[in-house]
Design an enzyme around this catalytic site. Structure first.
Site, mmCIF file in Angstrom:
data_model
loop_
_atom_site.group_PDB
_atom_site.id
_atom_site.type_symbol
_atom_site.label_atom_id
_atom_site.label_comp_id
_atom_site.label_asym_id
_atom_site.label_seq_id
_atom_site.Cartn_x
_atom_site.Cartn_y
_atom_site.Cartn_z
ATOM 1 N N LYS A 164 0.884 -1.037 -0.020
ATOM 2 C CA LYS A 164 0.048 0.000 -0.024
ATOM 3 C C LYS A 164 0.792 1.128 -0.200
ATOM 4 C CE LYS A 164 -1.632 2.973 3.125
ATOM 5 N NZ LYS A 164 -1.786 4.073 2.131
ATOM 6 N N GLY A 195 -5.089 3.277 -1.135
ATOM 7 C CA GLY A 195 -6.087 3.780 -0.078
ATOM 8 C C GLY A 195 -5.651 4.450 0.757
ATOM 9 N N GLY A 197 -4.439 5.357 5.055
ATOM 10 C CA GLY A 197 -4.086 4.585 5.995
ATOM 11 C C GLY A 197 -5.086 3.880 6.935
ATOM 12 N N PRO A 198 -6.107 4.719 7.610
ATOM 13 C CA PRO A 198 -7.039 4.063 8.562
ATOM 14 C C PRO A 198 -7.957 3.209 7.866
ATOM 15 C CG PRO A 198 -6.848 6.663 8.681
ATOM 16 C CD PRO A 198 -6.182 6.251 7.466
ATOM 17 N N VAL A 200 -7.137 1.088 4.185
ATOM 18 C CA VAL A 200 -6.335 -0.210 3.627
ATOM 19 C C VAL A 200 -5.172 -0.530 4.454
ATOM 20 C CG1 VAL A 200 -4.903 -0.562 1.731
ATOM 21 C CG2 VAL A 200 -7.263 0.429 1.374
ATOM 22 N N GLY A 201 -4.690 0.615 5.109
ATOM 23 C CA GLY A 201 -3.091 0.344 5.813
ATOM 24 C C GLY A 201 -3.760 -0.400 7.206
ATOM 25 N N GLU A 239 10.243 1.126 10.276
ATOM 26 C CA GLU A 239 11.466 2.169 9.941
ATOM 27 C C GLU A 239 10.414 3.255 10.266
ATOM 28 O OE1 GLU A 239 14.413 1.596 9.114
ATOM 29 O OE2 GLU A 239 14.297 -0.639 9.165
#
Ligand code: NAD
Length: 465
Positions: A164, A195, A197-198, A200-201, A239
């Site tokens: 992603k 997409g 973060g909230p 798809v992540g 990271e």
């Protein structure tokens, strides 16, 4: 743009505008994926896993070499895409943004021959196997490079991937997909779901079908991903952010220290995790160093990223501009001295997210300027009176990603060993693609590049005979 799952384009119902920060124009429409898209990608990666994992490391290395070749063929296309979406100067985009990823693919492929895929330890055969399906979540500052740094070792170790990219910078991904296809990496081995973060992540971090998540991005999001991933005890490699220090000793080559520190602090408009954003200098040399910094800064032309001579383009977005501007405003209110640049819109460049390269002096080690990651072209200069104080200031951070020491080589090396940080350059020391890269403290918990970078994407099985 479309998701890329099992080697095919998959359309999305809704999209998000991708904006050129140099002028505010919309340059692409990124698909807004859903958890169901992640399910589809995980199913494809799961199906592709057994056959890919069964190929030899040599065969996978060959595919990575082919991928490097295909990416080199697309250098200009990649550079234009990345320069347009995040405002990276075109010369930097060609050399680094698009130029480094094939180097990473190549150098990772070269590790196949010497990697300890199997080892005999007493009566045991210790075998390195792929972890499985790997979720890759990356930031926008080096969009293709961040993905390749994970993709290359993950693929070499025999894993399959669901990636992603960041919302601000997805436009190099369809070009990557074409390169993956042309390199004859089988369908389903690499999948890309776009997409937020909230949505798809988080779906990736939580997914029971994903065995490992490798994340590069902010420390705050890294913490959130760790929490979500804990439910399925998946492996998490992080990271994260940095607030790295360049320590200048009283016997240093000051011009070298000044030039290298500015380059590292301001490349990509300072939107680099490893930027040396704090310069720690002897109090007795403060004025001389500030003079040299101001002169060296004349080489950093701020301007249109499409022009060959531009060294600094706009920041990657208006949000980023406001964040950086607020940091500098607040730093000045808290007593820092403005040496160069400063807050506010740049005359003649008001149409984009341009921020002046900025130098601030007399920055207190505990102030927000010295403690928080700014992610803009802002260098803070701090002074010390003795070596122990210099080290204490350098280590006074929740982060520990990179750093530098300038001075007589043996003395500088001894100080490098005392810094709590994952990488340190001493004098002319340069980035080495084979050396492990990663953070101490809240800069992360993994290592990328070199053998350790491959090891991170393996499971270990001991077979007793
Ligand atoms: P970010 O943390 O906001 O986003 C990174 C990625 O995480 C994006 O793809 C984003 O969509 C996704 N994400 C956001 N919220 C999420 C959630 N709740 N769950 C799952 N995924 C989520 O970072 P950014 O602003 O894109 O990038 C800048 C940050 O990245 C800086 O802190 C910088 O230091 C760090 N960075 C670190 C390294 C490194 O190697 N250590 C390299 C580059 C950038």
């Amino acid at each position: 743009m479309k998701h890329w799952i099992n080697g095919e384009d998959v359309p999305a119902e809704t999209t998000l505008d991708v904006v050129n920060p140099a002028n505010g124009t919309v340059v692409a429409h990124m698909p807004l994926g859903t958890p169901e898209d992640v399910d589809r990608a995980v199913a494809a990666a799961t199906k592709a896993l057994p056959a890919w994992a069964a190929t030899s490391p040599q065969e996978r290395a060959k595919r990575l070499k082919a991928l490097a070749h295909e990416l080199r063929e697309r250098n200009e296309e990649l550079a234009q895409a990345i320069s347009t979406e995040i405002g990276a100067p075109i010369s930097l985009a060609r050399a680094a943004q698009a130029g480094l990823p094939p180097l990473v693919a190549d150098s990772t492929a070269d590790l196949a021959a010497g990697f300890a895929w199997t080892e005999t330890v007493g009566t045991s055969l210790v075998v390195r196997e792929p972890v499985g399906v790997v979720g890759v979540i990356t930031p926008w500052n080096f969009p293709l490079q961040q993905i390749m740094t994970k993709l290359a070792p993950a693929l070499l170790a025999g894993n399959t991937v669901v990636a992603k990219p960041a919302e601000l910078a997805p436009t190099s991904m369809p070009i990557l997909a074409a390169a993956v296809k042309a390199a004859e990496i089988p369908d389903g081995v690499v999948n890309i779901v776009y997409g937020t973060g909230p949505v798809v992540g988080e779906a990736i971090a939580k997914h029971p079908g994903i065995d490992m998540v490798s994340f590069t991005g902010s420390t705050a999001v890294g913490k959130r991903i760790s929490v979500l991933a804990a439910e399925t005890v998946k492996r998490v490699a992080l990271e994260l952010g940095g607030k790295s220090a360049s320590v200048v000793l009283d016997d240093a080559d000051l011009q070298l220290a000044v030039e290298r520190t500015l380059t590292t602090a301001w490349t990509n408009s300072g939107q680099v995790c490893g930027a040396w954003s704090r310069m720690i200098v002897p109090a007795t040399r403060r004025d001389e160093i500030l003079d040299r910094l101001t002169k060296a800064a004349e080489d950093y032309r701020l301007g249109d990223p499409s022009e060959e001579t531009t060294r600094l383009g706009p920041l990657a977005s208006e949000t980023q501009w406001t964040r950086v501007d607020n940091h500098v405003e607040r730093g000045l209110e808290q007593g820092a001295t403005l040496v160069l640049g400063g807050p506010g819109r740049v005359p003649g460049l008001e149409h984009g997210a341009y921020f002046r390269p900025t130098i601030l002096a007399d920055v207190h080690p505990d102030s927000a300027l010295a403690q928080e990651e700014i992610f803009g072209p802002v260098l803070s200069v701090l002074t010390y009176t003795d070596e122990d104080e210099a080290i204490a200031i350098a280590n006074n951070s929740v982060y520990g990603l990179t750093g530098a020491v300038f001075g007589e080589p043996a003395r500088a090396l001894a100080i490098a060993r005392r810094l709590r940080t994952g990488q340190v350059d001493v004098n002319e020391g340069q980035f080495n693609v084979l050396a492990p890269f990663g953070g101490y403290k809240q800069s992360g918990n993994g290592r990328e590049f070199g053998y350790l970078g491959v090891e991170e994407f393996t499971e270990v099985k001991s077979i007793q005979r």
